[in-house]
Design a protein around this motif. Structure first.
Motif, PDB file in Angstrom:
ATOM      1  N   ARG A 113       4.268  17.617  19.085  1.00  0.00           N
ATOM      2  CA  ARG A 113       5.297  17.186  18.137  1.00  0.00           C
ATOM      3  C   ARG A 113       5.077  15.735  17.725  1.00  0.00           C
ATOM      4  O   ARG A 113       5.251  15.367  16.560  1.00  0.00           O
ATOM      5  N   GLN A 114       4.680  14.915  18.675  1.00  0.00           N
ATOM      6  CA  GLN A 114       4.447  13.513  18.344  1.00  0.00           C
ATOM      7  C   GLN A 114       3.183  13.336  17.505  1.00  0.00           C
ATOM      8  O   GLN A 114       3.152  12.504  16.597  1.00  0.00           O
ATOM      9  N   ASP A 115       2.153  14.133  17.785  1.00  0.00           N
ATOM     10  CA  ASP A 115       0.957  14.117  16.932  1.00  0.00           C
ATOM     11  C   ASP A 115       1.317  14.499  15.501  1.00  0.00           C
ATOM     12  O   ASP A 115       0.821  13.894  14.532  1.00  0.00           O
ATOM     13  N   MET A 116       2.156  15.515  15.362  1.00  0.00           N
ATOM     14  CA  MET A 116       2.571  15.967  14.034  1.00  0.00           C
ATOM     15  C   MET A 116       3.360  14.876  13.314  1.00  0.00           C
ATOM     16  O   MET A 116       3.192  14.668  12.106  1.00  0.00           O
ATOM     17  N   LEU A 117       4.209  14.175  14.048  1.00  0.00           N
ATOM     18  CA  LEU A 117       5.006  13.121  13.430  1.00  0.00           C
ATOM     19  C   LEU A 117       4.123  11.979  12.939  1.00  0.00           C
ATOM     20  O   LEU A 117       4.335  11.453  11.844  1.00  0.00           O
ATOM     21  N   VAL A 118       3.123  11.601  13.723  1.00  0.00           N
ATOM     22  CA  VAL A 118       2.194  10.558  13.283  1.00  0.00           C
ATOM     23  C   VAL A 118       1.540  10.952  11.972  1.00  0.00           C
ATOM     24  O   VAL A 118       1.500  10.169  11.006  1.00  0.00           O
ATOM     25  N   GLU A 119       1.024  12.171  11.898  1.00  0.00           N
ATOM     26  CA  GLU A 119       0.346  12.615  10.690  1.00  0.00           C
ATOM     27  C   GLU A 119       1.311  12.704   9.512  1.00  0.00           C
ATOM     28  O   GLU A 119       0.975  12.344   8.376  1.00  0.00           O
ATOM     29  N   ALA A 120       2.541  13.157   9.793  1.00  0.00           N
ATOM     30  CA  ALA A 120       3.539  13.249   8.724  1.00  0.00           C
ATOM     31  C   ALA A 120       3.858  11.875   8.144  1.00  0.00           C
ATOM     32  O   ALA A 120       3.963  11.713   6.915  1.00  0.00           O
ATOM     33  N   ILE A 121       4.016  10.875   8.997  1.00  0.00           N
ATOM     34  CA  ILE A 121       4.301   9.526   8.511  1.00  0.00           C
ATOM     35  C   ILE A 121       3.148   9.006   7.663  1.00  0.00           C
ATOM     36  O   ILE A 121       3.360   8.380   6.607  1.00  0.00           O
ATOM     37  N   GLU A 122       1.933   9.267   8.094  1.00  0.00           N
ATOM     38  CA  GLU A 122       0.768   8.823   7.318  1.00  0.00           C
ATOM     39  C   GLU A 122       0.759   9.466   5.936  1.00  0.00           C
ATOM     40  O   GLU A 122       0.435   8.811   4.940  1.00  0.00           O
ATOM     41  N   ILE A 123       1.130  10.735   5.846  1.00  0.00           N
ATOM     42  CA  ILE A 123       1.172  11.420   4.555  1.00  0.00           C
ATOM     43  C   ILE A 123       2.271  10.826   3.670  1.00  0.00           C
ATOM     44  O   ILE A 123       2.063  10.564   2.472  1.00  0.00           O
ATOM     45  N   ILE A 124       3.439  10.608   4.252  1.00  0.00           N
ATOM     46  CA  ILE A 124       4.553  10.044   3.481  1.00  0.00           C
ATOM     47  C   ILE A 124       4.184   8.657   2.957  1.00  0.00           C
ATOM     48  O   ILE A 124       4.415   8.330   1.778  1.00  0.00           O
ATOM     49  N   ARG A 125       3.594   7.835   3.804  1.00  0.00           N
ATOM     50  CA  ARG A 125       3.168   6.502   3.370  1.00  0.00           C
ATOM     51  C   ARG A 125       2.158   6.588   2.223  1.00  0.00           C
ATOM     52  O   ARG A 125       2.248   5.842   1.246  1.00  0.00           O
ATOM     53  N   ALA A 126       1.207   7.495   2.356  1.00  0.00           N
ATOM     54  CA  ALA A 126       0.191   7.632   1.318  1.00  0.00           C
ATOM     55  C   ALA A 126       0.817   8.042  -0.009  1.00  0.00           C
ATOM     56  O   ALA A 126       0.483   7.492  -1.071  1.00  0.00           O
ATOM     57  N   LEU A 127       1.737   8.985   0.022  1.00  0.00           N
ATOM     58  CA  LEU A 127       2.375   9.441  -1.213  1.00  0.00           C
ATOM     59  C   LEU A 127       3.262   8.363  -1.823  1.00  0.00           C
ATOM     60  O   LEU A 127       3.384   8.258  -3.054  1.00  0.00           O
ATOM     61  N   HIS A 128       3.851   7.532  -1.006  1.00  0.00           N
ATOM     62  CA  HIS A 128       4.714   6.466  -1.524  1.00  0.00           C
ATOM     63  C   HIS A 128       3.930   5.301  -2.118  1.00  0.00           C
ATOM     64  O   HIS A 128       4.510   4.388  -2.706  1.00  0.00           O
ATOM     65  N   GLU A 129       2.611   5.347  -1.978  1.00  0.00           N
ATOM     66  CA  GLU A 129       1.781   4.350  -2.661  1.00  0.00           C
ATOM     67  C   GLU A 129       1.572   4.701  -4.130  1.00  0.00           C
ATOM     68  O   GLU A 129       1.103   3.860  -4.905  1.00  0.00           O
ATOM     69  N   GLY A 130       1.886   5.930  -4.512  1.00  0.00           N
ATOM     70  CA  GLY A 130       1.912   6.292  -5.924  1.00  0.00           C
ATOM     71  C   GLY A 130       0.698   7.001  -6.473  1.00  0.00           C
ATOM     72  O   GLY A 130       0.715   7.441  -7.627  1.00  0.00           O
ATOM     73  N   GLY A 131      -0.348   7.142  -5.710  1.00  0.00           N
ATOM     74  CA  GLY A 131      -1.544   7.798  -6.212  1.00  0.00           C
ATOM     75  C   GLY A 131      -1.558   9.303  -5.951  1.00  0.00           C
ATOM     76  O   GLY A 131      -0.609   9.878  -5.408  1.00  0.00           O
ATOM     77  N   LEU A 132      -2.664   9.923  -6.346  1.00  0.00           N
ATOM     78  CA  LEU A 132      -2.867  11.351  -6.096  1.00  0.00           C
ATOM     79  C   LEU A 132      -3.399  11.511  -4.676  1.00  0.00           C
ATOM     80  O   LEU A 132      -4.381  10.879  -4.295  1.00  0.00           O
ATOM     81  N   VAL A 133      -2.732  12.362  -3.874  1.00  0.00           N
ATOM     82  CA  VAL A 133      -3.074  12.490  -2.462  1.00  0.00           C
ATOM     83  C   VAL A 133      -3.562  13.905  -2.161  1.00  0.00           C
ATOM     84  O   VAL A 133      -2.886  14.888  -2.466  1.00  0.00           O
ATOM     85  N   THR A 134      -4.742  13.977  -1.593  1.00  0.00           N
ATOM     86  CA  THR A 134      -5.242  15.210  -0.997  1.00  0.00           C
ATOM     87  C   THR A 134      -5.520  14.920   0.471  1.00  0.00           C
ATOM     88  O   THR A 134      -6.133  13.904   0.804  1.00  0.00           O
ATOM     89  N   TRP A 135      -5.062  15.799   1.324  1.00  0.00           N
ATOM     90  CA  TRP A 135      -5.097  15.519   2.760  1.00  0.00           C
ATOM     91  C   TRP A 135      -5.508  16.789   3.496  1.00  0.00           C
ATOM     92  O   TRP A 135      -4.961  17.868   3.250  1.00  0.00           O
ATOM     93  N   ALA A 136      -6.431  16.660   4.405  1.00  0.00           N
ATOM     94  CA  ALA A 136      -6.816  17.767   5.276  1.00  0.00           C
ATOM     95  C   ALA A 136      -6.811  17.242   6.702  1.00  0.00           C
ATOM     96  O   ALA A 136      -7.794  16.655   7.169  1.00  0.00           O
ATOM     97  N   GLY A 137      -5.673  17.411   7.388  1.00  0.00           N
ATOM     98  CA  GLY A 137      -5.517  16.885   8.733  1.00  0.00           C
ATOM     99  C   GLY A 137      -5.494  17.981   9.769  1.00  0.00           C
ATOM    100  O   GLY A 137      -5.747  19.161   9.481  1.00  0.00           O
ATOM    101  N   GLU A 138      -5.152  17.598  10.974  1.00  0.00           N
ATOM    102  CA  GLU A 138      -5.095  18.564  12.064  1.00  0.00           C
ATOM    103  C   GLU A 138      -3.922  19.511  11.912  1.00  0.00           C
ATOM    104  O   GLU A 138      -4.003  20.692  12.263  1.00  0.00           O
ATOM    105  N   HIS A 139      -2.823  19.011  11.344  1.00  0.00           N
ATOM    106  CA  HIS A 139      -1.603  19.814  11.264  1.00  0.00           C
ATOM    107  C   HIS A 139      -1.169  20.134   9.832  1.00  0.00           C
ATOM    108  O   HIS A 139      -0.419  21.086   9.627  1.00  0.00           O
ATOM    109  N   TYR A 140      -1.603  19.356   8.847  1.00  0.00           N
ATOM    110  CA  TYR A 140      -1.106  19.525   7.483  1.00  0.00           C
ATOM    111  C   TYR A 140      -2.228  19.463   6.464  1.00  0.00           C
ATOM    112  O   TYR A 140      -3.237  18.779   6.660  1.00  0.00           O
ATOM    113  N   ARG A 141      -1.999  20.158   5.380  1.00  0.00           N
ATOM    114  CA  ARG A 141      -2.828  20.027   4.190  1.00  0.00           C
ATOM    115  C   ARG A 141      -1.938  19.609   3.032  1.00  0.00           C
ATOM    116  O   ARG A 141      -0.793  20.073   2.908  1.00  0.00           O
TER     117      ARG A 141
END
Length: 328
Positions: free
Chosen positions: A124-152
Motif C-alpha cells: 500500500r505504501q509503495d502504491m502511494l509513493v507511485e500515486a503521488i509521483e503521478i499526481i505531481r507529474a500531471l500537475h506540472e501541466g504536460g502530457l504524461v505517459t507512465w508505466a510503473g509497477e502499480h499503475y499505467r
C-alpha cells in the motif's frame, strides 16, 4: 500561532447538511475545514457516506475564506491517481487556491468496494509513493505517459490546471513513514500529537521546516453537549471505533467488523479518550498536546450530527477564543 479547523464528517451527516456546516464553521471563525473521504461510515449508527468531492465542490462555492482539505483521500485503489490529479486541480480552481490535497494509504473499509483486494501495508505504501509521483507529474501541466509497477497512465494531461498545482499533505504514522513520504509531501498529516514525528519531519532531507513553509496538521474528536451524560452516550454510540487505533482500523472491511471489534468498549473508555460535555476548558486541555508538540494546525471533529447545530450556536466561538488564548 496555531490554526484551528473544523472537520466535515461525511460519515455522520448528509451532503446538504455538510455544506451548511461548512458555512457555519466559516462564520464561527474556524481557519480551515477538512473533509473525510469515505465509502462507508465506521459504524452503522453514523449513517452516512456521501461523495466527499461533490460536497467539497459545493463547499468551495458556499464559502469564501476558509482553507479546504481532504483528510484524507486514498489515491491507489478506489481512485486511480490520474483521476485524483484531475479532480484536485478542478477543486483548487473552484476554491480560488484554498485547497490542499490530503493523501493517505487508505482503509479496507472504503477501498474494498472496487473488488481489487486489500494489499499488505508495504505494498500500500509503495502504491502511494507511485500515486503521488503521478499526481505531481500531471500537475506540472504536460502530457504524461507512465508505466510503473502499480499503475499505467496513457497520454494524460490536466487541461484545467491551477497555477502552481495543488499542495499535498500526506498522512504519516512514524519516523519511517516520514523518511519515505516527507520528501514527496508539502505538509505532514497525523492523528497523534507526536513531537517526535514533527522532529523527524524537520530532520528529513527535502522537507521544509514545520511552521516555516510546511504545516503539521492534526485532528481530534470532541463531543460537546450541554449534557455530559448525553455527550458520552453519543460518543460511545458513534465514535467507539476510535479505540481500535489505526493499525486495526485500516484492515477492517465493514461496519459489522467495527461493531464486533469494539463491542466491549465501554462509555467510560470512550470518555477517557474524547472530551465530552459542556466544559470548554477540558476540551482546550485535550487539544493542548498538539500545539505543544509543534503542530501548526488542528482540526476538530464534533461527534454526532445531532450535536453539530447546537455546537455552532452555543460553543464554537467561545471555544475558539479559549483555544487561541491558550495556544498563544
Amino acid at each position: 500561532m496555531t490554526r484551528f479547523g473544523y472537520t466535515l464528517m461525511t460519515e455522520q451527516s448528509g451532503p446538504k447538511d455538510l455544506v451548511r456546516h461548512a458555512v457555519a464553521a466559516e462564520r464561527a471563525g474556524f481557519d480551515f475545514e477538512v473533509s473525510s473521504d469515505h465509502y462507508f461510515p465506521w459504524l452503522s449508527a453514523q449513517g452516512h457516506a456521501p461523495y466527499a468531492w461533490t460536497v467539497l465542490g459545493a463547499v468551495a462555492h458556499a464559502t469564501e475564506r476558509v482553507e479546504l482539505m481532504t483528510y484524507v483521500t486514498c489515491p491507489t485503489l478506489r481512485y486511480h491517481p490520474a483521476v485524483v490529479a484531475q479532480k484536485a486541480a478542478t477543486l483548487q480552481l473552484l476554491a480560488d487556491g484554498r485547497f490542499t490535497l490530503g493523501l493517505g494509504s487508505g482503509e479496507n473499509l472504503n477501498e474494498h468496494v472496487v473488488g481489487e483486494g486489500w494489499p499488505a501495508l508495504d505494498e500500500r505504501q509503495d502504491m502511494l509513493v507511485e500515486a503521488i509521483e503521478i499526481i505531481r507529474a500531471l500537475h506540472e501541466g504536460g502530457l504524461v505517459t507512465w508505466a510503473g509497477e502499480h499503475y499505467r497512465v496513457d497520454s494524460a494531461r490536466i487541461w484545467d490546471l491551477p497555477e502552481g498545482g495543488v499542495p499535498i499533505g500526506v498522512a504519516m504514522g512514524g519516523p519511517k513513514a516520514v523518511e519515505r513520504f516527507g520528501p514527496l509531501a508539502d505538509h505532514l498529516i497525523a492523528t497523534e500529537p507526536s513531537a517526535d514525528l514533527v522532529g523527524a519531519w524537520n530532520d528529513t532531507d527535502g522537507t521544509a521546516t514545520i511552521g516555516q513553509g510546511a504545516r503539521a496538521i492534526g485532528q481530534i474528536p470532541i463531543c460537546w453537549d450541554p449534557s455530559r451524560e448525553r455527550a458520552v452516550e453519543r460518543a460511545h454510540e458513534q465514535f467507539r471505533w476510535f479505540a481500535g487505533g489505526w493499525s486495526v482500523n485500516a484492515d477492517l472491511p465493514t461496519t459489522a467488523g467495527f461493531a464486533a471489534a469494539t463491542q466491549f468498549v465501554r462509555p467510560e473508555d470512550v470518555a477517557d479518550n474524547i472530551p465530552c460535555g459542556p466544559d470548554l476548558d477540558a476540551i482546550v486541555e485535550a487539544i493542548r498536546p498538539y500545539w505543544e508538540a509543534g503542530f501548526t494546525d488542528v482540526a476538530l471533529v464534533q461527534v454526532g450530527d445531532e450535536g453539530v447545530d447546537p455546537f455552532f450556536e452555543q460553543a464554537a466561538e467561545p471555544l475558539l477564543d479559549k483555544l487561541r488564548a491558550a495556544a498563544g
